[in-house]
Design a protein around this motif. Structure first.
Motif, mmCIF file in Angstrom:
data_model
loop_
_atom_site.group_PDB
_atom_site.id
_atom_site.type_symbol
_atom_site.label_atom_id
_atom_site.label_comp_id
_atom_site.label_asym_id
_atom_site.label_seq_id
_atom_site.Cartn_x
_atom_site.Cartn_y
_atom_site.Cartn_z
ATOM 1 N N GLY A 236 -14.125 -4.561 -3.819
ATOM 2 C CA GLY A 236 -13.324 -5.639 -3.231
ATOM 3 C C GLY A 236 -13.744 -7.041 -3.606
ATOM 4 O O GLY A 236 -13.973 -7.871 -2.739
ATOM 5 N N PRO A 237 -13.805 -7.355 -4.908
ATOM 6 C CA PRO A 237 -14.216 -8.715 -5.305
ATOM 7 C C PRO A 237 -13.218 -9.790 -4.896
ATOM 8 O O PRO A 237 -13.588 -10.953 -4.739
ATOM 9 N N GLY A 238 -11.936 -9.404 -4.735
ATOM 10 C CA GLY A 238 -10.936 -10.392 -4.327
ATOM 11 C C GLY A 238 -10.561 -11.330 -5.454
ATOM 12 O O GLY A 238 -10.736 -11.021 -6.637
ATOM 13 N N TYR B 23 0.826 -1.208 0.000
ATOM 14 C CA TYR B 23 0.000 0.000 0.000
ATOM 15 C C TYR B 23 0.864 1.263 0.000
ATOM 16 O O TYR B 23 0.507 2.260 -0.623
ATOM 17 N N ASP C 264 -7.626 2.167 -4.598
ATOM 18 C CA ASP C 264 -7.546 2.003 -3.155
ATOM 19 C C ASP C 264 -8.832 2.550 -2.528
ATOM 20 O O ASP C 264 -9.136 3.745 -2.667
ATOM 21 N N LEU C 265 -9.543 1.690 -1.829
ATOM 22 C CA LEU C 265 -10.835 2.086 -1.258
ATOM 23 C C LEU C 265 -10.673 2.994 -0.039
ATOM 24 O O LEU C 265 -11.660 3.463 0.508
ATOM 25 N N HIS D 38 -18.461 -7.187 0.267
ATOM 26 C CA HIS D 38 -18.555 -8.427 1.049
ATOM 27 C C HIS D 38 -17.204 -8.729 1.686
ATOM 28 O O HIS D 38 -16.232 -8.997 0.982
ATOM 29 N N ASN E 111 -14.294 -13.485 -6.761
ATOM 30 C CA ASN E 111 -15.694 -13.057 -6.754
ATOM 31 C C ASN E 111 -16.042 -11.948 -7.736
ATOM 32 O O ASN E 111 -17.006 -11.209 -7.519
ATOM 33 N N ASP F 189 -10.851 -3.099 -6.983
ATOM 34 C CA ASP F 189 -10.034 -3.740 -5.939
ATOM 35 C C ASP F 189 -8.604 -3.207 -6.015
ATOM 36 O O ASP F 189 -8.168 -2.750 -7.072
ATOM 37 N N ALA F 190 -7.900 -3.314 -4.894
ATOM 38 C CA ALA F 190 -6.467 -2.972 -4.884
ATOM 39 C C ALA F 190 -5.641 -4.133 -5.416
ATOM 40 O O ALA F 190 -4.481 -3.951 -5.780
HETATM 41 C C1 LIG Z 1 -11.232 -10.724 2.499
HETATM 42 S S1 LIG Z 1 -11.149 -10.224 0.829
HETATM 43 C C2 LIG Z 1 -12.851 -10.431 0.346
HETATM 44 C C3 LIG Z 1 -12.982 -10.751 -1.097
HETATM 45 C C4 LIG Z 1 -14.407 -11.044 -1.557
HETATM 46 N N1 LIG Z 1 -15.254 -9.879 -1.460
HETATM 47 C C5 LIG Z 1 -14.968 -12.195 -0.798
HETATM 48 O O1 LIG Z 1 -15.901 -12.002 -0.048
HETATM 49 O O2 LIG Z 1 -14.437 -13.294 -0.966
HETATM 50 C C6 LIG Z 1 -10.989 -8.475 0.955
HETATM 51 C C7 LIG Z 1 -10.843 -7.792 -0.395
HETATM 52 O O3 LIG Z 1 -10.853 -6.394 -0.200
HETATM 53 C C8 LIG Z 1 -9.786 -5.821 -0.916
HETATM 54 N N2 LIG Z 1 -9.331 -4.639 -0.195
HETATM 55 C C9 LIG Z 1 -9.007 -4.539 1.112
HETATM 56 N N3 LIG Z 1 -8.585 -3.309 1.393
HETATM 57 C C10 LIG Z 1 -8.653 -2.607 0.232
HETATM 58 C C11 LIG Z 1 -8.335 -1.277 -0.139
HETATM 59 N N4 LIG Z 1 -7.864 -0.398 0.745
HETATM 60 N N5 LIG Z 1 -8.531 -0.907 -1.410
HETATM 61 C C12 LIG Z 1 -9.008 -1.783 -2.328
HETATM 62 N N6 LIG Z 1 -9.318 -3.065 -2.055
HETATM 63 C C13 LIG Z 1 -9.130 -3.457 -0.786
HETATM 64 C C14 LIG Z 1 -8.699 -6.886 -0.941
HETATM 65 O O4 LIG Z 1 -7.794 -6.680 -2.005
HETATM 66 C C15 LIG Z 1 -9.533 -8.132 -1.093
HETATM 67 O O5 LIG Z 1 -9.776 -8.416 -2.437
#
Ligand SMILES: C[S@@+](CC[C@H](N)C(=O)[O-])C[C@H]1O[C@@H](n2cnc3c(N)ncnc32)[C@H](O)[C@@H]1O
Length: 220
Positions: A41-43, A11, A68-69, A86, A46, A55-56
């Motif tokens: 934040g699809p990860g 980050y 960056d959220l 989620h 998803n 997503d980051a």
């Molecule tokens: C625990 S994972 C959840 C993924 C998916 N939504 C699920 O439920 O399986 C958290 C997600 O949030 C994203 N995330 C966390 N902090 C973030 C940020 N500051 N900016 C962008 N994405 C972020 C991570 O990259 C990750 O993909």
């Protein structure tokens, strides 16, 4: 799962580029009208077709925008029909600021479906000494206290404990209305907007859901 230090380094290094990328998108490309559903934040697994996924992590996962959220959301005000998140907000350092951004981006009457680790269920299951409700993720733990700690803090990835009353308070303070608790995986009060999201969720204990899900509306 990256270590906490590796994430902090990521980050710190990528933050300015993500900020620029989000800023460029917002002012050059973000839509001002039409149907817009945003998935924050699809990860890794998803990504949702038909949604705009942010997503980051654009390296091991798929997204439409690398941003960056923690920054202002890269969308114009009053433009989104639905926003879905989620297991993401518990990772963010300033949830009230993030919820104000979600509220800003939604159209009047737009809906936010937000989900995260269910603190109420975890506290009940800890009190009942139901070790099996918890898991070995992210650390292998034998004691119920260790497994409870896994769930709540997730190797210090989670920065808060989400309970129903607290999430309601946060959403109300951000301006949301018509707050409704949902069963993960099976229930939405806005099926036209969120039907694709349900299949991305999982739940093994409907009586004590692991995930807290609330839908909230931006007043028209
Ligand atoms: C625990 S994972 C959840 C993924 C998916 N939504 C699920 O439920 O399986 C958290 C997600 O949030 C994203 N995330 C966390 N902090 C973030 C940020 N500051 N900016 C962008 N994405 C972020 C991570 O990259 C990750 O993909």
């Amino acid at each position: 799962m990256l270590s906490r230090n590796a994430k902090a380094a990521f980050y710190a290094l990528a933050g300015p580029f993500m900020k620029l990328n989000g800023f460029r998108y917002r002012w050059l490309r973000a839509p001002r009208d039409g149907l817009l559903r945003i998935h924050l934040g699809p990860g890794q697994k998803n990504y949702i077709d038909g949604w705009f996924n942010v997503d980051a992590n654009a390296f091991t996962g798929k997204c439409d925008l690398w941003a960056d959220l923690r920054n202002p959301l890269p969308f114009h005000s009053d433009t989104a029909d639905a926003i879905y998140s989620h297991h993401v907000i518990e990772h963010l350092p300033d949830i009230p600021a993030h919820l104000r951004e979600v509220f800003r981006c939604l159209k009047p009457g737009g809906v936010y479906r937000v989900a995260g680790p269910n603190g109420d269920s975890a506290i009940a299951k800890f009190t009942q000494k139901d070790s099996a409700w918890f898991t070995d993720f992210p650390e292998r733990r034998i004691s119920i206290g260790g497994r409870f700690e896994n769930f709540i803090f997730c190797r210090r990835e989670h920065l808060t404990i989400l309970t129903h009353s607290y999430l309601d308070e946060l959403l109300t303070n951000a301006g949301f209305d018509d707050l409704r608790l949902c069963q993960p995986l099976v229930q939405t009060h806005h099926p036209i907007l969120f039907k694709e999201c349900l299949s991305k969720e999982s739940e093994s204990d409907p009586a004590y859901p692991h995930t807290l899900v609330i839908e909230a509306v931006k007043p028209a």
